[in-house]
Design an enzyme around this catalytic site. Structure first.
Site, PDB file in Angstrom:
ATOM      1  N   GLY A 222       0.574  -1.274  -0.236  1.00 59.53           N
ATOM      2  CA  GLY A 222       0.591  -0.368   0.359  1.00 59.53           C
ATOM      3  C   GLY A 222       0.861   1.440   0.060  1.00 59.53           C
ATOM      4  N   GLY A 223       0.019   2.613   0.603  1.00 57.82           N
ATOM      5  CA  GLY A 223       1.399   3.461   0.427  1.00 57.82           C
ATOM      6  C   GLY A 223       2.396   3.610   0.859  1.00 57.82           C
ATOM      7  N   GLY A 457      25.282   9.953 -29.942  1.00 58.21           N
ATOM      8  CA  GLY A 457      25.036  10.282 -28.709  1.00 58.21           C
ATOM      9  C   GLY A 457      25.146   9.939 -27.182  1.00 58.21           C
ATOM     10  CB  ALA A 458      25.975   6.813 -26.813  1.00 61.99           C
TER      11      ALA A 458
END
Lengths: 559, 709
Positions: A222-223, A457-458
């Site tokens: 849960g939370g 770009g890498a």
């Protein structure tokens, strides 16, 4: 021993509630002799009032109750599940006799559903908190006690956790949370939810101030899962720990999926599929011993330097094996971990997320005793390309290192970003930008070694000179170019005959470290076997590096 | 700063580096050659070595001393191998499989032409005993450093060599020399020789087509099987029958003959320690031979060499029975793997002699000049698992590798270095470890020390077995035969069996190492925020697990000395405790021991190599051990039998088919993704159950590729 321990704990009230406990197995023995000890103590004590006796008695009673948590039956059940109790865990995690407990007398304040009854009150409630030492270094800890209301989070529980977190930030010491909790204390309603939020807020405030580590040792659902998610590292225990937003039953009712707890949120799922957890360990003992080891890599806070431990590995040790590690054929793979193990102190590498996005390797090691963060493309997996998962994995690690003054050493062998619809639709542009962002904003010492490919770009992303790399090296096998020869030739010489010749020309021009070296984008081309020596020397020089980014409220990383 | 504290370890590394640099990363020849190297002595300008690995390096070393330029040949995977780096020139002769590279005569002939080499040294194996190759060289006017084709051919055939040997008055195994027509004739001959007999293929070798028969029935059966096997394996079903020598020794005589009719015998080598007909430990001289037998064997070997007009170095192998009767087995017309031990005791450089002889020089020595100086032992260090039928090949990358070259009287002939790959394509030999001493005892002691100081990480190796052989009472007393290993280890090799005292030593070392590591992990340099731990003179209570046994230990420390109390007995352990070093030289109860730490984890696992064998231990504090009892038992998950594609890509090659046996780490198929070839390997040694892909297939991530049984 037990007598001594109990005497100390009975006197402990006067000494800042210091408590030293022995293993639970010894408690019956301790309890039997405890009364005698106390009686002896009282013979020598001066009585100031008639009530004194009863207060003293109540203190002892409460303290004893706190030490046994939810009681022997629940402790036995916890053991039967293959789990240790909250206190046993702390005893194993911390240096002997170093634990100083806070809030042992705090109790929950719920009066609904019969919770106010005496038998529903447990001193300390469902969490043990305090501070202690790991190898002599200060750490704040909380350990959720599954034997008390399933470790559920009450307002009091949250308050205890918040208290140590506040102090940890104030003095600058890491926080380790040992999670073993069924979730919110339903009887307390919104009080419990408020408690979660109080912790979340502190997790966020402490982020980048002190290291925060979560070790999931039971359920966390849960939370509650968002507290570990906000911390720097989440570790899990195999087979006995789970992390999920909603359990299998709810999943079944909402999406009609049949899934087991283990499949949905077990250690394997989170360390291989979701990337929620950073590493998993075999059992409680294994996890806690490893956590001690891991803790030695971390600085205490963002104001402390990365720790330096005694090192027996010569700083200028040559690593002859590296001279032959990169295969001649650029399409052939090798194991980046071989390079990492060869270069770092004593081949010791604490890998983070070893089974998730394996095309990038990240983790902690030491160079001449000093903690460093290692980032490396892994040619063995998917050719070492960057994709969504590896970018995010790398980015988070780089940001942690930068936040805590840990120098970053980057080994580059990257053919580029992974093409394809799955990646584009998944937002590789956005996620790839995270890694770029992280390297660019980092102001810690950055040393980069291009072992082979650094394409497109890498190349820019992987801690290049252009992103303020302090020292950038290339091995003789390095190829820094926009792309591999075949692809490049097809574009440059489109439609022309004699592609093979053109390819040879391209290889001659670009498939080597010179184009980058003549422009000063790499500082030197080094013999691979000397890499350790060079890096150790550079780190010494860069230890006094000072670099600041422009003032900003906070930066806006592409999330 | 750290260098000060670890001066010893540092020095060791330095030494290692110095050796590596000086000797070009190949073994150092410690035993002195008595011969002189005269670079002005005219031999050849350039020699091509048609081999790889240690023997190529070995030949290159002598060439360098003689001032001869060298040419290495190599396959593409060997392009950065040590022999390639050592040679003046190197030529790639083809892809990895030996049939396409080191056995590729066309490519090697081209390499000779291309480099202008005047002579070829073939090493051992590959083309060393290939008469076709020798002929082609002759036709091109290139000198073959070895015997001429006539001798190679004559000694290459078992029947012919036996006939020649008999004619040269060499003792041969009683038997029938000729082609056996049918099973009944075989029975008749067997009756004449007397049982047991051995039926073997004339063209055979390596144990193929060989049968032992103890009576008529087995003879008939053996005849049938052997002729079938011979026909299918060698395309030649000729058989011969001879007396079977039970429990023999394998002793061979090194001979050296020149082109002028002179021949010498260079004493014997004892090669009885074998597994699957492959030698493991050799020594020179043999403990078994007396001077008379030695001379008799030597003289017969020389007369055989003369009978075939042999020139160059060669080896005459004999079987020697328990009564010192010796019988000719075969002659190897090449340099043997185990030649270094002969060099150690005679002082001759056999490679130099081969080169001089090939150039036509006369032998300088007389038989009376050939000494037996001291004793030499050779251990063949292999990348193989000795726990599986005394050695099944293993492969991998030598992540750490350190030869024990800082010890005196140790010679290591190797062709690999740290970072080298032991691949499936070639012989898995790592090196030949030779130790030398004035006496056998001295040489054996040195071998123990050398094996203990030999650091090999990344591949499984046979040091546990070697270390056990050389200290076994039967071996030490010289009571050996070719059946030594199966007799001593009838249920297979199981590693060193610890005595109670050794067990204590091991436990104490692990405990002391654990404490040393724990203490170091509390030492932070220059960090003021560490609370001062009263580390000095403290006590530790530890729990150490070793082979299911759990021991409670008390440890106390003063400086680098630890006192470990085990079951009421005290063990004193002291050492440098350099936690970065692969070697762990320590003193236990006053005795010096060389252990190696193979693994040390945060969870207390410690693997130590002790007396050659590696032992897995777990050291926990008393508390951790007490709490461990609550930990659940894990059922190991078996994912090793299924191989899935780790990424989307295309299948380039599938190296296995259903029913194949694969070794752990062996390549199963190759997946290409992003123009990168990724080798998929077997996670365990098993039989292939099914193959779900073929070359050219496109596979997605997680697709099933191959299932193992």
């Amino acid at each position: 021993m037990a007598i001594y321990a109990l005497m100390r704990s009975s006197l402990g009230l006067l000494h800042g509630l210091k408590c030293s406990f022995k293993s639970v197995g010894q408690i019956p023995y301790g309890a039997a002799t405890g009364a005698i000890t106390q009686a002896k103590g009282l013979q020598n004590a001066r009585c100031y009032s008639v009530n004194h006796l009863s207060v003293q008695e109540r203190i002892e009673k409460k303290r004893k109750a706190a030490l046994t948590g939810g009681g022997q039956l629940r402790i036995a059940a916890q053991h039967k599940r293959g789990k240790l109790t909250a206190r046993e865990r702390l005893e194993l995690l911390l240096d002997p006799d170093s634990f100083v407990e806070y809030d042992m007398f705090v109790e929950h304040r719920c009066s609904d559903f019969g919770m106010e009854a005496d038998h529903n009150k447990y001193p300390g409630d469902s969490v043990v908190t305090g501070q202690g030492r790991i190898n002599g270094r200060l750490v704040y800890v909380f350990s959720q006690d599954f034997t008390v209301f399933g470790g559920s989070l009450s307002g009091a529980h949250a308050q205890k956790v918040c208290k140590i977190m506040d102090q940890a930030m104030m003095v600058g010491a890491p926080v380790i949370g040992l999670n073993d909790s069924g979730g919110a204390r339903i009887q307390e309603g919104v009080e419990s939810l408020a408690g979660y939020a109080d912790i979340f807020l502190r997790n966020v405030m402490a982020s980048g101030v002190v290291p925060q580590i979560s070790l999931i040792m039971g359920p966390c659902a849960g939370g509650a899962v968002y507290s570990p998610a906000l911390t720097d590292f989440t570790f899990m225990v195999k087979d006995t720990s789970y992390l999920f937003i909603t359990g299998p039953d709810v999943v079944k009712s909402v999406t009609n999926e049949d899934v087991t707890q283990e499949e949905l949120g077990g250690a394997k799922t989170h360390t291989t599929v979701s990337g929620v957890a950073h590493r998993a360990f075999e059992n409680d003992v294994d996890a806690l011993l490893n956590l001690r080891d891991f803790f030695n890599f971390l600085p205490l806070s963002n104001k402390d330097p990365a720790p330096v431990t005694e090192c027996h590995d010569p700083r200028d040790r040559p690593v002859p094996g590296l001279d032959t590690i990169v295969p001649f054929e650029s399409t052939k793979a090798y194991d980046m971990l071989d390079i990492v193990h060869g270069i770092v102190d004593e081949r010791e590498f604490f890998e983070i997320m070893p089974n998730y996005a394996k095309n990038i390797v990240v983790g902690f090691a030491r160079m001449n005793g000093r903690t460093v963060g290692i980032v490396g493309n892994q040619p063995k997996v998917a050719s070492g390309c960057l994709d969504i998962n590896s970018s995010v994995k790398g980015a988070r690690f780089v940001r942690f290192c930068d936040a805590f003054n840990i120098p970053i050493i980057t080994f580059v062998d990257v053919p580029g970003f992974l093409p394809g619809t799955a990646q584009e639709y998944g937002g590789i542009i956005r996620h790839g930008a995270k890694l770029l962002y992280a390297f660019a904003e980092a102001t810690v010492p950055k040393i980069t070694v291009i072992t082979r490919k650094a394409y497109g770009g890498a190349y820019d992303v992987m801690s290049s000179k252009h992103l303020r790399g302090d020292v950038n090296y290339a091995w003789p096998s390095a190829e820094v170019a926009v792309m591999g020869a075949k692809g490049a030739v097809q574009i440059i010489f489109r439609g022309k005959e004699n592609q093979a010749e053109a390819e040879a020309e391209y290889v001659e021009k670009f498939a080597n470290p010179f184009p980058a070296a003549v422009r000063g984008f790499v500082d030197d081309i080094i013999q691979p076997s000397t890499t350790r020596k060079r890096i150790c020397r550079d780190l010494e020089v860069l230890a006094s590096k000072k670099q600041t980014n422009p003032w900003k409220k906070h930066a806006n990383i592409p999330l | 700063m750290a260098a000060y504290r670890s001066a010893a370890g540092f020095q060791r590394v330095l030494n290692a580096v110095k050796h590596v640099c000086l000797m070009q990363r190949c073994g150092v020849i410690i035993c002195r050659y008595s011969t002189v190297y005269d670079p002005n002595e005219k031999t050849f300008d350039k020699i091509l070595i048609a081999n790889r690995g240690e023997i190529a390096c070995r030949v290159i070393k002598t060439c360098k001393k003689m001032g001869i330029k060298t040419v290495a040949v190599h396959s593409d995977v060997d392009s950065s191998a040590v022999h390639v780096k050592m040679a003046d020139e190197a030529v790639c002769v083809g892809p990895a499989p030996t049939s396409k590279s080191y056995l590729n005569m066309d490519a090697i002939m081209n390499a000779i032409k291309q480099t202008g080499a005047q002579a070829v040294h073939p090493g051992y194996g590959f083309l060393s005993e290939n008469k076709e190759f020798a002929k082609r060289l002759e036709a091109e006017g290139v000198t073959f450093i070895g015997p001429d084709t006539h001798a190679i051919q004559a000694m290459g055939d078992k029947i012919e060599s036996k006939l020649i040997a008999k004619a040269a008055k060499v003792n041969t195994i009683p038997g029938f020399d000729g082609v056996v027509k049918d099973a009944e004739e075989a029975v008749k001959i067997a009756g004449e020789i007397g049982y047991p007999v051995m039926i073997k293929a004339s063209a055979g070798g390596g144990g193929k087509g060989m049968r032992i028969a103890w009576n008529d029935e087995e003879t008939r059966e053996g005849f049938r099987f052997s002729s079938q096997e011979a026909a299918s394996s060698f395309g030649d079903d000729r058989l011969l029958i001879e007396k079977f020598i039970d429990n023999p020794r394998h002793i061979e005589i090194q001979v050296l003959a020149d082109k002028h009719g002179n021949a010498l015998w260079l004493n014997e080598r004892e090669c009885s320690i074998q597994r699957r007909n492959q030698k493991v430990v050799e020594e020179a001289p043999s403990t078994f031979l007396d001077p008379d037998t030695r001379r008799a064997m030597g003289e017969q070997a020389v007369s055989l060499a003369k009978a075939v007009k042999y020139s160059s170095a060669g080896t005459v192998e004999f079987l020697v029975d328990t009564k010192k009767n010796f019988y000719f087995l075969e002659m190897n017309t090449r340099l043997q793997v185990e030649h270094p031990i002969t060099e150690c005791i005679t002082g001759l450089d056999l490679v130099q002699q081969m080169i001089l002889i090939a150039k036509g020089y006369k032998l300088q020595q007389k038989q009376s000049d050939i000494p037996i100086n001291g004793w030499a032992i050779e251990s063949r260090v292999y990348a193989e698992d000795p726990y599986k039928s005394f050695g099944l090949p293993s492969i991998g990358r030598l992540s750490q590798y350190q030869e024990p070259l800082d010890l005196p009287n140790v010679r290591v002939d190797s062709g690999i270095q740290e970072g080298s790959d032991i691949s499936i394509y070639y012989d898995p030999m790592i090196s030949k470890l030779v130790t030398y001493g004035k006496t056998r005892e001295e040489a054996l002691k040195k071998m123990e020390e050398a094996l203990d100081n030999y650091v090999i990480r990344g591949v499984t190796h046979n040091i546990p077995l070697l270390r056990e052989i050389i200290v076994h009472p039967r071996f030490v007393s010289g009571d050996i035969s070719t059946k030594f290993l199966p007799e001593v280890y009838p249920d297979g090799f199981k590693g060193h069996m610890l005595t109670a005292g050794e067990r204590r030593e091991l436990l104490a070392t692990a405990a002391a190492l654990y404490v040393a590591a724990q203490l170091r992990s509390q030492k932070f340099l220059g960090d003021l925020r560490v609370s001062i731990v009263p580390a000095e003179s403290r006590q530790w209570e530890l729990c150490v697990e070793l082979d299911q046994g759990v021991h409670m230990l008390g440890v106390s420390r003063s400086g680098n000395n630890y006192t470990v109390e085990i079951d009421g007995e005290k063990v004193e352990v002291s050492g440098e405790w350099n936690l970065a070093s692969a070697l762990l030289p320590i003193t236990i109860n006053g005795k010096h021991r060389n252990l190696q730490c193979l693994l040390r984890t945060a969870a207390g696992e410690i693997t130590l190599q002790y007396l050659g064998t590696s032992f897995k231990l777990r050291v926990l504090s008393k508390l951790a051990a007490y709490l461990s009892k609550h930990m659940p038992e894990k059922i190991p998950e078996d994912t090793s039998s299924i191989l899935r594609s780790p990424m989307p890509g295309s299948v380039v090659a599938v190296s296995v088919k259903p029913g194949d046996n694969v070794a752990e780490g062996q390549e199963i198929c190759v997946i290409e993704a992003m123009k990168m070839q990724n080798s998929m390997t077997a996670a365990k040694t098993a039989k292939v159950k099914s193959v779900h892909c073929k070359a050219g297939d496109t596979v997605g991530e997680g697709d099933l590729l191959v299932e193992l049984e």
